[in-house]
Design an enzyme around this catalytic site. Structure first.
Site, short mmCIF file in Angstrom:
data_model
loop_
_atom_site.label_atom_id
_atom_site.label_comp_id
_atom_site.label_asym_id
_atom_site.label_seq_id
_atom_site.Cartn_x
_atom_site.Cartn_y
_atom_site.Cartn_z
N GLU A 190 8.95 16.63 14.98
CA GLU A 190 9.49 16.42 13.63
C GLU A 190 8.77 17.33 12.64
O GLU A 190 7.56 17.26 12.47
CB GLU A 190 9.30 14.95 13.21
CG GLU A 190 9.94 14.63 11.88
CD GLU A 190 9.81 13.17 11.48
OE1 GLU A 190 10.76 12.63 10.90
OE2 GLU A 190 8.74 12.57 11.75
N GLY B 77 1.93 5.32 12.94
CA GLY B 77 2.50 4.06 13.41
C GLY B 77 1.86 3.58 14.70
O GLY B 77 1.62 2.37 14.88
N GLY C 3 6.69 5.69 8.16
CA GLY C 3 5.89 6.91 8.16
C GLY C 3 5.94 7.57 9.52
O GLY C 3 6.86 7.36 10.31
N SER C 4 4.93 8.36 9.79
CA SER C 4 4.93 9.16 11.01
C SER C 4 4.67 8.29 12.24
O SER C 4 4.02 7.25 12.17
CB SER C 4 3.86 10.25 10.93
OG SER C 4 2.57 9.69 11.05
N THR C 5 5.16 8.76 13.37
CA THR C 5 4.94 8.05 14.63
C THR C 5 3.46 7.99 14.97
O THR C 5 2.97 6.96 15.46
CB THR C 5 5.73 8.74 15.76
OG1 THR C 5 7.13 8.62 15.47
CG2 THR C 5 5.45 8.12 17.11
N GLU D 269 9.26 1.78 11.06
CA GLU D 269 10.31 2.78 10.91
C GLU D 269 9.60 4.13 10.91
O GLU D 269 8.96 4.51 9.93
CB GLU D 269 11.10 2.54 9.62
CG GLU D 269 12.45 3.21 9.62
CD GLU D 269 12.42 4.57 8.98
OE1 GLU D 269 12.26 5.56 9.73
OE2 GLU D 269 12.54 4.65 7.76
N CYS E 84 13.57 11.07 7.54
CA CYS E 84 13.54 10.87 8.99
C CYS E 84 14.92 10.82 9.61
O CYS E 84 15.08 11.01 10.82
CB CYS E 84 12.77 9.60 9.32
SG CYS E 84 13.34 8.16 8.39
N LYS F 20 0.87 -1.18 0.00
CA LYS F 20 0.00 0.00 0.00
C LYS F 20 0.91 1.23 0.00
O LYS F 20 1.40 1.65 1.04
CB LYS F 20 -0.93 -0.03 1.23
CG LYS F 20 -2.12 0.93 1.15
CD LYS F 20 -1.69 2.35 1.15
CE LYS F 20 -2.78 3.36 1.08
NZ LYS F 20 -2.18 4.73 1.27
#
Length: 486
Positions: free
Chosen positions: A391, A241, A236-238, A258, A292, A183
């Site tokens: 971030e 995630g 992707g973003s925390t 990650e 990142c 995806k």
């Protein structure tokens, strides 16, 4: 207008149930192509196809899996120019980055895991002598640790590298005998379909690789919560995630995450400042800071604070900003208007928090079209500012001074993130001593370079698990113990 893209499900190019959406060129705001909107049912069908293909693929000889991955790399290289042009158009990367860091790295990762498919999956455990007891007779027991494929892996990939990031998931997963549902990020998914075309032409069996897309979160949610999925690999973003991890937790699905980073660059007073600036300055240019691992949080010892600010300012001022297709461009656009606005809002927040905008901070002149952000340097920062703690994911560097080594280490570790940190010092032993005390999954000593066989992943909210090199093969496998009496 190009032909609307179709989904790739069970080896078939399939019309999407929910139509198409436009993929926009970040540099020109023109339409690159039309990406398919998969329905929830179609995503579930893709996972079911992967489930059906898993038994046969997992038993395929490693040599055959290796040959398919190698052929796929050949085909990606055959169409290199077209692949790079598409990657540049949909991601906004410069021509050089699209060629060398996107398509070339993507193909190289398929070659690496063609070799990886042949790596041993069995490890002998030293024999153990057991005395007679409730568990049976006395004897010498041998054991073998065997890595087995996990099963169906959903790969959810990031927009900053539409070739290398998917390849870094798909290739090791396939090498280990897993099947995949990919995806891609909604902003630049068309490159991943080119990857799927190469795999199909290379002879990957039906259902082993499936690609589904959508402009919103629905397709990704279905690819995570499908009962046919055993593992989710996400970049992707925390924040996203964390939501994925919650769903995985309910189903006890394996995870490889990650996530975000706010890389601390610890610049000690004996550092080579030109080398430090060359490393830190990549935040201004490489993917326009949308990476990142960027050294975005500069912690500099007071003795060299002014000199570093002066050099970083000069470095940023000499970076050509413009059309990524034009020769000489170093800084291209960010991925979307919404992301540009987000970055600009962070710069404004920094001003309100008391940071000093040394350079940048305004939209580059002469760019009425495209999503451009000027390389920006914020000084006079403190570690409690949001621009220092959160971030930004753009060409923005923040600078925080410190007095001594202990304070620098404490500031570096005072973060929710821990992906990659950096240390610059003229004394390598001193730098290594600092590096060992940093709570990060990786540390660069006097470099932003990477060893592509070294484990990659984060501490704290920067992720779960490790990949790259042989560690990726481990990430996409389960360990099975086989024990027998001697």
């Amino acid at each position: 207008m190009t032909t609307p893209q179709r989904l790739f499900i069970g080896g078939e190019w399939t019309e999407p149930d929910d139509g198409h959406y436009e993929v926009i060129n970040p540099a020109t705001e023109d339409v690159v192509g039309l990406a398919p909107e998969a329905s929830r049912a179609q995503v579930y069908a893709a996972a079911a196809a992967a489930r059906g293909a898993f038994p046969a693929w997992s038993r395929t000889r490693p040599e055959e899996r290796a040959a398919i991955l190698d052929r796929a790399a050949d085909l990606m290289q055959r169409d290199f120019a077209a692949n790079a042009a598409l990657a540049r158009a949909e991601s906004g990367a410069t021509t050089g980055t699209a060629r060398s860091m996107q398509v070339a790295v993507g193909a190289a990762r398929f070659r690496r895991y063609a070799r990886g498919a042949l790596e041993p999956v069995e490890e002998a455990i030293p024999p153990q002598i057991n005395e007679a007891g409730p568990m049976g007779r006395a004897g010498v027991f041998g054991a073998l640790a065997v890595r087995q494929p996990v099963g169906v892996v959903t790969c959810i990939t990031s927009y900053n590298n539409p070739w290398a990031n998917p390849a870094g998931k798909v290739a090791p997963a396939l090498a280990m005998g897993n099947t995949v549902v990919v995806k891609p990020a909604p902003q630049d998914p068309l490159s991943v379909y080119r990857m799927a075309e190469a795999l199909a032409e290379a002879g990957v069996p039906e259902g082993v690789v499936n690609v589904v897309t959508g402009s919103g979160p629905a397709a990704g949610e279905a690819a995570v919560d499908s009962p046919d999925v055993d593992m989710v690999s996400f970049t992707g973003s925390t924040a996203v995630g964390q939501r994925i991890a919650e769903v995985c937790g309910r189903g006890m699905k394996r995870q490889l995450m990650e996530l975000g980073g706010k890389g601390a660059a610890v610049v000690l007073d004996d550092a080579d400042l030109d080398a430090a600036v060359a490393g830190i300055g990549t935040t201004f240019s490489f993917y326009s800071g949308q990476i990142c691992t960027a050294p975005t949080r500069v912690l500099v010892q007071r003795g060299v604070h002014g000199a570093l600010i002066e050099r970083l300012t000069a470095y940023a001022g000499h970076l050509p900003v413009g059309d990524p297709a034009a020769k000489g461009t170093v800084v291209g656009p960010v991925i979307s208007a919404a992301h540009r606005d987000r970055i600009e809002s962070y710069v404004e927040l920094g001003r309100k928090e008391g940071a000093r905008v040394v350079t940048g901070g305004e939209r580059p002149a002469g760019h009425d079209r495209g999503f451009y952000v000027a390389p920006t340097l914020l000084a006079d920062c403190t570690n409690d500012m949001r621009v220092v703690r959160e971030e930004i994911f753009g060409p923005v560097v923040v600078v925080v001074p410190f007095d001594d080594e202990e304070e620098g280490i404490a500031l570096a570790n005072d973060s929710d993130y821990g992906l990659i940190d950096y240390v610059w010092s003229g004394d390598v032993a001193r730098a290594f001593g600092v590096a060992r005390r940093l709570r990060a999954g990786g540390v660069g000593v006097n470099t932003i370079g990477r060893n592509m066989e070294a484990p990659f992943g984060g501490f704290k909210r920067s992720g779960v698990g490790r990949d790259v090199g042989s560690y990726a093969l481990h990430a996409y496998s389960e360990l099975q113990a086989i024990v027998w009496p001697g």
